[in-house]
Design a protein around this motif. Sequence first.
Motif, PDB file in Angstrom:
ATOM      1  N   LEU A   7      -9.008  29.546  77.459  1.00 33.16           N
ATOM      2  CA  LEU A   7      -8.208  30.397  76.622  1.00 33.16           C
ATOM      3  C   LEU A   7      -6.888  30.344  76.978  1.00 33.16           C
ATOM      4  N   SER A   8      -6.095  30.490  77.702  1.00 28.87           N
ATOM      5  CA  SER A   8      -4.558  30.928  78.890  1.00 28.87           C
ATOM      6  C   SER A   8      -4.589  29.805  78.862  1.00 28.87           C
ATOM      7  N   LEU A  11      -3.469  29.128  74.551  1.00 24.53           N
ATOM      8  CA  LEU A  11      -2.421  29.742  74.243  1.00 24.53           C
ATOM      9  C   LEU A  11      -0.944  29.454  74.844  1.00 24.53           C
ATOM     10  N   ALA A  14       0.594  26.692  73.498  1.00 21.86           N
ATOM     11  CA  ALA A  14       0.907  27.585  71.598  1.00 21.86           C
ATOM     12  C   ALA A  14       2.100  27.661  71.559  1.00 21.86           C
ATOM     13  N   LEU A  15       2.163  28.541  73.202  1.00 19.08           N
ATOM     14  CA  LEU A  15       4.075  29.481  73.172  1.00 19.08           C
ATOM     15  C   LEU A  15       5.152  28.226  73.315  1.00 19.08           C
ATOM     16  N   ALA A 171      -0.681  27.823  64.837  1.00 25.17           N
ATOM     17  CA  ALA A 171      -1.180  28.753  63.934  1.00 25.17           C
ATOM     18  C   ALA A 171      -2.858  27.609  64.216  1.00 25.17           C
ATOM     19  N   THR A 174      -3.923  25.146  66.544  1.00 27.46           N
ATOM     20  CA  THR A 174      -4.760  26.206  67.466  1.00 27.46           C
ATOM     21  C   THR A 174      -5.540  26.762  67.718  1.00 27.46           C
ATOM     22  N   ILE A 178      -9.432  25.892  70.208  1.00 27.47           N
ATOM     23  CA  ILE A 178      -9.980  27.076  70.224  1.00 27.47           C
ATOM     24  C   ILE A 178     -11.356  26.793  69.548  1.00 27.47           C
ATOM     25  N   TRP A 459     -14.939  31.184  69.359  1.00 22.89           N
ATOM     26  CA  TRP A 459     -14.135  30.476  69.881  1.00 22.89           C
ATOM     27  C   TRP A 459     -14.490  30.568  71.968  1.00 22.89           C
TER      28      TRP A 459
END
Length: 611
Positions: A7-8, A11, A14-15, A171, A174, A178, A459
């Motif tokens: 998950l990290s 994310l 996504a950043l 968003a 992502t 997930i 998720w």
Amino acid sequence: MTEARRLSLILAAALLALAAIFAGPTVLDTYSVNVLTRSLLYAAVALTVDLLWGYLGILTFGQSVFFACGAYAAGLVFTHMDFTPGNAALALALGIGAALFTAAIVGWLAFWHGASALYASVITLVLPIVATQLLYSGGTFTGSSSGLSGFTSFDLSTEAWFWLAGSFLVAMTTLAYIVVQSDAGRLLVAVRENEQRCKYLGLNTSRLKIRVYLACAVIGAVAGYIYAAYAMVVAPELAGFVFGTELVIWTALGGRGTLLGPVFGALIVDYESAQLSGNFPFVWQLIIGTVFVLVIVAFPRGLLPMLFDLPRRLLGLLRPRAAVARPARVALATLDAAQTQGAEVGNGPALAVTGVARRFGSLTVLDGIDFKARAGELVSLVGPNGAGKTTLMRCIADGAERSAGTIIVNGHDIGRRPPEACVALGVGRKFQMANVFETLTVAECLQIARARHSRPSLWRRAQRLPLPEAAMHVIATTGLDRQLSTPAHLLSHGLKQALELSMVLALEPRVLLLDEPTAGLTKTERMQIGAILIDLAKKQGLCVLLVEHDLDFVREISSRVIVLHQGRIVLDGSVEEVVASELVKQVYAGSGHAGIAHETAPKTGGQEVPA
């Protein structure tokens, strides 16, 4: 890789994408920012096409309608009621509500029990045509063919709209990534790969499709709302067949089932189309169409999978690597008896069949079938090919199959219930040919089988999979516990048979229907399966109904034998009675067989053949 780390990484990606979005207006000219704002919103809708087509197997041409729902909600409210913050919220709610209402109707029409994927595609093909005609007939209210324009909207800069559209796309992408990488995402793939098996694992695939369709409709509506608020113009073409087809083309170009492929496909093609329409106003569509045909012919999986595969192939040529087994992601465990969720033990026999008949027009396949079977009993169904054995199995596992009669399972009349409802009553069915999910691993197949009892997460990926003792016994006995990370299509025939049996037992059935579970197995594998079946009946207390052709195998494991001939029961008795029966010998002799022990059922193309 742990769940937290996975998950990290998602994310973090996504950043990085958000950083690129916010840096975009500083390196792009104003025209490009304007065009890409629209392209980013189109890409969000293309993402929903990929979720439906690439992951769920539903080819849809109607996503443009949901985009138009959001766009026209904004246009109508801002035109006829003026723009205020309250009206803006009202328009968004109306757009989402209209999309949900439309999607619910389409889902009900397209995904009813028994509907094919082609039927759903036809329904979504008609949807844009109907929506466009409704907008044309709206007169001054909808603007007819001219649409609505010039209404007031949010006072935002061009850069702010670009950031908003880009943030929305990041968003949604992502979130979609997930979900598809989670246990619930594997469920979508399972429905795409083998919907029939999903139904016989107790999963309501129609309900699942409708839920995903509704979620995709909401994404499309929000994208359309942002588009209308930004462009301050809406037209019937937004709901049209051309736009709906373009979304499918962008998805195919980018790479179906990749999520990022359709996103980049939409961005690149829409942006380049805007450029070409200015430079080559009369031939730009021909150029785009030619590129599409060339890409599909050369790279049928799309561009993104090809780009990902190229470095792997080069590395493989430069540095051949030894085959190393991947560690299993899921640890199996035996489910505690107190945690089992199978059907409660009913009153009376586990299975009672009364007056069951099955007719196909003037052809009668089954007629007047009557028998009962109790828990802990292993009943074998034998008979020549065409006797109706597999048809009887279908009638027990699917309430809509029989033409007449009554079937009581675990004290409950199955009525006209579909397979998933029969599973809830305690029926588990194994097919003639191994029926598993070919592209999923052994562990993932078993997780799908447990989805009815343990709802998969949207998720995360489960690290532990508890299974009933019966399923664990089969897995340990056949060595499947050492193949958990192996895709099902790489398993041997015997292990595929064992995997399907394990999946059925994971349902915790009371009545187990087995259609030739030893077909094509070696002698050792047959003995192994025989010992497992005896254990399931005697120790686990299951009622096992077995279709089998090998009389030697039947003699060794059965507690009772039922002989079918020409759709009727001609004998129901002990193994000794059947073996010594002159009637049974005459039945097989009249069917052109030298004996039951040497009879082999025909197979065609891996499909189930009525016996």
